[in-house]
Design an enzyme around this catalytic site. Sequence first.
Site, PDB file in Angstrom:
ATOM      1  N   TRP A   1     -12.604  13.519   2.508  1.00  0.00           N
ATOM      2  CA  TRP A   1     -11.793  12.806   1.524  1.00  0.00           C
ATOM      3  C   TRP A   1     -11.793  13.559   0.190  1.00  0.00           C
ATOM      4  O   TRP A   1     -11.394  13.016  -0.823  1.00  0.00           O
ATOM      5  CB  TRP A   1     -12.329  11.377   1.307  1.00  0.00           C
ATOM      6  CG  TRP A   1     -11.967  10.435   2.421  1.00  0.00           C
ATOM      7  CD1 TRP A   1     -11.138  10.684   3.466  1.00  0.00           C
ATOM      8  CD2 TRP A   1     -12.416   9.087   2.591  1.00  0.00           C
ATOM      9  NE1 TRP A   1     -11.040   9.578   4.281  1.00  0.00           N
ATOM     10  CE2 TRP A   1     -11.818   8.584   3.766  1.00  0.00           C
ATOM     11  CE3 TRP A   1     -13.275   8.244   1.865  1.00  0.00           C
ATOM     12  CZ2 TRP A   1     -12.040   7.281   4.237  1.00  0.00           C
ATOM     13  CZ3 TRP A   1     -13.501   6.957   2.331  1.00  0.00           C
ATOM     14  CH2 TRP A   1     -12.884   6.478   3.506  1.00  0.00           C
TER      15      TRP A   1
ATOM     16  N   GLU B   1       3.913   9.047  -1.029  1.00  0.00           N
ATOM     17  CA  GLU B   1       2.515   8.951  -1.462  1.00  0.00           C
ATOM     18  C   GLU B   1       2.004  10.258  -2.049  1.00  0.00           C
ATOM     19  O   GLU B   1       1.284  10.254  -3.041  1.00  0.00           O
ATOM     20  CB  GLU B   1       1.662   8.535  -0.251  1.00  0.00           C
ATOM     21  CG  GLU B   1       0.175   8.503  -0.521  1.00  0.00           C
ATOM     22  CD  GLU B   1      -0.637   8.103   0.718  1.00  0.00           C
ATOM     23  OE1 GLU B   1      -0.031   7.818   1.765  1.00  0.00           O
ATOM     24  OE2 GLU B   1      -1.873   8.089   0.611  1.00  0.00           O
TER      25      GLU B   1
ATOM     26  N   ASP C   1      -2.323  14.309   6.723  1.00  0.00           N
ATOM     27  CA  ASP C   1      -1.902  12.999   6.233  1.00  0.00           C
ATOM     28  C   ASP C   1      -0.688  13.104   5.317  1.00  0.00           C
ATOM     29  O   ASP C   1      -0.837  12.955   4.104  1.00  0.00           O
ATOM     30  CB  ASP C   1      -3.069  12.343   5.475  1.00  0.00           C
ATOM     31  CG  ASP C   1      -2.788  10.893   5.133  1.00  0.00           C
ATOM     32  OD1 ASP C   1      -1.760  10.376   5.591  1.00  0.00           O
ATOM     33  OD2 ASP C   1      -3.604  10.293   4.419  1.00  0.00           O
TER      34      ASP C   1
ATOM     35  N   ASN D   1      -3.166  -1.543   7.899  1.00  0.00           N
ATOM     36  CA  ASN D   1      -4.492  -2.070   7.557  1.00  0.00           C
ATOM     37  C   ASN D   1      -4.312  -3.588   7.570  1.00  0.00           C
ATOM     38  O   ASN D   1      -4.091  -4.214   6.548  1.00  0.00           O
ATOM     39  CB  ASN D   1      -4.942  -1.565   6.184  1.00  0.00           C
ATOM     40  CG  ASN D   1      -5.121  -0.054   6.191  1.00  0.00           C
ATOM     41  OD1 ASN D   1      -5.610   0.520   7.157  1.00  0.00           O
ATOM     42  ND2 ASN D   1      -4.709   0.604   5.122  1.00  0.00           N
TER      43      ASN D   1
ATOM     44  N   GLU E   1       0.859  -1.191   0.000  1.00  0.00           N
ATOM     45  CA  GLU E   1       0.000   0.000   0.000  1.00  0.00           C
ATOM     46  C   GLU E   1       0.891   1.235   0.000  1.00  0.00           C
ATOM     47  O   GLU E   1       1.813   1.347   0.821  1.00  0.00           O
ATOM     48  CB  GLU E   1      -0.904  -0.033   1.240  1.00  0.00           C
ATOM     49  CG  GLU E   1      -1.913   1.099   1.242  1.00  0.00           C
ATOM     50  CD  GLU E   1      -3.099   0.811   2.166  1.00  0.00           C
ATOM     51  OE1 GLU E   1      -3.439  -0.363   2.378  1.00  0.00           O
ATOM     52  OE2 GLU E   1      -3.683   1.787   2.663  1.00  0.00           O
ATOM     53  N   ARG E   2       0.621   2.117  -0.933  1.00  0.00           N
ATOM     54  CA  ARG E   2       1.424   3.342  -1.124  1.00  0.00           C
ATOM     55  C   ARG E   2       2.892   3.010  -1.394  1.00  0.00           C
ATOM     56  O   ARG E   2       3.793   3.769  -1.022  1.00  0.00           O
ATOM     57  CB  ARG E   2       1.300   4.287   0.072  1.00  0.00           C
ATOM     58  CG  ARG E   2      -0.134   4.561   0.508  1.00  0.00           C
ATOM     59  CD  ARG E   2      -1.042   4.947  -0.631  1.00  0.00           C
ATOM     60  NE  ARG E   2      -2.425   5.133  -0.201  1.00  0.00           N
ATOM     61  CZ  ARG E   2      -3.432   5.389  -1.030  1.00  0.00           C
ATOM     62  NH1 ARG E   2      -3.218   5.449  -2.345  1.00  0.00           N
ATOM     63  NH2 ARG E   2      -4.647   5.564  -0.586  1.00  0.00           N
TER      64      ARG E   2
ATOM     65  N   GLU F   1     -10.354   4.971   9.451  1.00  0.00           N
ATOM     66  CA  GLU F   1     -10.577   4.566   8.060  1.00  0.00           C
ATOM     67  C   GLU F   1     -11.136   3.149   7.974  1.00  0.00           C
ATOM     68  O   GLU F   1     -10.701   2.331   7.166  1.00  0.00           O
ATOM     69  CB  GLU F   1      -9.279   4.679   7.258  1.00  0.00           C
ATOM     70  CG  GLU F   1      -8.737   6.100   7.232  1.00  0.00           C
ATOM     71  CD  GLU F   1      -7.520   6.283   6.344  1.00  0.00           C
ATOM     72  OE1 GLU F   1      -6.721   5.345   6.228  1.00  0.00           O
ATOM     73  OE2 GLU F   1      -7.387   7.383   5.768  1.00  0.00           O
TER      74      GLU F   1
HETATM   75  C1  GCU Z   1      -3.227   7.407   4.257  1.00  0.00           C
HETATM   76  C2  GCU Z   1      -3.027   6.414   3.156  1.00  0.00           C
HETATM   77  C3  GCU Z   1      -3.648   5.083   3.481  1.00  0.00           C
HETATM   78  C4  GCU Z   1      -3.156   4.617   4.850  1.00  0.00           C
HETATM   79  C5  GCU Z   1      -3.409   5.671   5.893  1.00  0.00           C
HETATM   80  C6  GCU Z   1      -2.811   5.349   7.238  1.00  0.00           C
HETATM   81  O1  GCU Z   1      -4.564   7.774   4.346  1.00  0.00           O
HETATM   82  O2  GCU Z   1      -3.577   6.918   1.963  1.00  0.00           O
HETATM   83  O3  GCU Z   1      -3.312   4.180   2.462  1.00  0.00           O
HETATM   84  O4  GCU Z   1      -3.781   3.422   5.203  1.00  0.00           O
HETATM   85  O5  GCU Z   1      -2.822   6.876   5.491  1.00  0.00           O
HETATM   86  O6  GCU Z   1      -1.817   5.958   7.581  1.00  0.00           O
HETATM   87  O7  GCU Z   1      -3.323   4.505   7.959  1.00  0.00           O
END
Ligand code: GCU
Length: 738
Positions: A579, A429, A401, A246, A203-204, A327
């Site tokens: 968002w 990111e 963020d 996540n 992710e990212r 989130e």
């Molecule tokens: C940002 C990012 C997500 C990540 C989140 C986090 O929003 O876009 O991909 O999960 O940060 O730090 O938990």
Amino acid sequence: MLHTTANGRQHPRPSHLGRPGRWLRMLAAALLALAVLPLAQAEDGYELWLRYRPLEQAALERYRPALAQLVLPAGNETQRATRDELVRGLGGLLGQAPAVADVPSAAGAVLVGTPASLPRLAQLGLDLDGLGEEGYLIRSLDLDGRAATVVAANTDLGALYGSFHLLRLLQARQPIDALDLRQAPNVKLRVLNHWDDLNRHVERGYSGQSIWDWHRLPDWLDPRYTDYARANASIGINGTVVNNVNANAQILTPMYLDKVQALAGVMRPWGIKVYVSARFSAPMEIGGLATADPMDPAVRAWWRAKADEIYARIPDFGGFLVKANSEGQPGPQDFGRTHADGANMLAEAVAPHGGVVMWRAFVYSDEEPDDRHKQAYTEFVPHDGEFADNVLVQVKNGAIDFQPREPFHPLFGAMPKTPLMMEFQITKEYLGFATHLVYLGPMYEEVLRADTHVAGPGSTVAKVVDGSLHGHALSGIAGVANIGTDRNWSGSHFDQANWYVYGRMAWDPYLDARAIADEWLRMTFTADEAFVEPVLDMMMASHQAVVDYMTPLGLHHLMGRGHHYGPGPWVEGGPRADWTSVYFHRATRQGIGFDRTTSGSDAVSQYAPPVAEAFNDPARVPEEFLLWFHHRPWTSTVASGRTLWDELVHRYSRGVGQVERMQQAWAGLRGHVDAERHHQVERFLAIQRKEAQWWRDASVAYFQTFSGLPLPEGEAPPPHSLEYYKSLEFPHAPGDTQ
Ligand code: GCU
């Protein structure tokens, strides 16, 4: 069919050498060898800053006599890792492997170890107090009438860190004849966070797949894991969280714990502890329980048993990182409990084993907030003092963020009874993925040096993070890794510098970004001054450049939806207001910016009074945060004397101009570095130039629909319509959430 050659290697035996096509085939083979040869010596960046190429003659003459013999123990894994690194490093840099001995017996001995591991060191009466468990000293001294160097520490790990420091001195061509250095880290936990999923998606992540080959673990230990550990140890990183915040609860099942255990075995000699991200609802998902309520005795027992199971496999397991009630991730609030309740339950499970819980403060509730900026503070500050001793609250550098530039997070300094961990993003990111050349050192430095004023002037964020401001023994810094399977690890050569500077500043948050870039350049590319100086200037100007062409004057969160690639200031609608871009820029016919003053959302009041007063005042707020805290008329005047509108356009263009200057500077350096890396950097700068222009044009086209003002003189109009920029889609942009 194989035959063995003189050097012992086996090769296929050509079976038809007598036939007519023989010469043709031999010619083809020769051509193939020629084509492959340069690849075999590729400057592909794999070695990172640990290149150890032979130094030039003058340096060899200085260093060889001083580093003729290595005296060090090799009784355990860390000691052997230290010995191997020094043999490899000195052998490479000096063009000859040093002699290794048990006792010093020649001039130019280098003694490396602890008083316990190397009796000769114990006799020297070195003052190792204050070096703790990870510090070291490096000293030049006279040993029985001969010049020698000692690298001494209280632990094997300290000696390993000191050895990397000694190698760094050579790579930077520093004098080593009168050394008297003492170093100990300011921060205890210096951790990488991998946002790596179990299917190897990152992710990212913009540098390939996850380096963790879960499917082949635990049986296949990719040699890359050892190189990863070496690189991290060389900059003092001592922890790695191997999976995404996540989190997938499967990481806690026996099948995956076998794999984590195997990784921990590779990391251990290098002083790197392994941690995992824990999914709060794991007791329900893999434990068969009906709830994950942290006050439920069965849930608490489940976590205790899970921790016992992990520590039985990995006695030095670091602990858990948790993203909860953020989130869509599960958390204690799902059961009517607080963050402290949730964190303390996990802390109780790992405490008997010496583990910690890193509980993230990146939270914002599902109900639409009046200002997302305020949420973490609002949720966490009331719980200061409630967290168990082995909990750290991990706070992103800014309140939104990882934007190109953010004021420091108001939580820093606001929870004096709780160790607050800094969370930086190393992966870019919001800063151009891996293609844009953006050195993050100045950004980290800006945040760490920011003065919270909570305990008077000089209460910097660095002092909050290293625990010195509020007297915490436990302290930590986390960096979201930019590492993947790309041969160069980080997706681009210059992104390696961001991994490097992160580690160096985690060790010592008071270090200087320019000095770190200087040492990185010499280690990674060349010590040629004609190269180092202009590239240093490029690196140091690069962060301001990306801020200018993406989000000048405190604008933020203006990127494409979901994947975050490219400009999207027009993004609106969808499930959550916060968002969208329009929520953050708030442009109208009259003006632009988010009013966070006492007459707006009042986010400013979360800062200590001297900071709040400055941020609250449009005349005193640092101009780089003007539109972060204020909604200002398009026609208002800024420091340069321009109107806000003119200044905005000017800054967008200035950012593009800076990338052009970087391109020119780099083009002039051909010949100072290898062609392979020069070429890739050159092409990536061309991508950056194109994308910077795109950001500038799309943003100017969009904001002009609000300002209604003409472009300042000399500014080129965007070449396309706003509709064109809005219509662009990037369905397969890398790094998106899954
Ligand atoms: C940002 C990012 C997500 C990540 C989140 C986090 O929003 O876009 O991909 O999960 O940060 O730090 O938990």
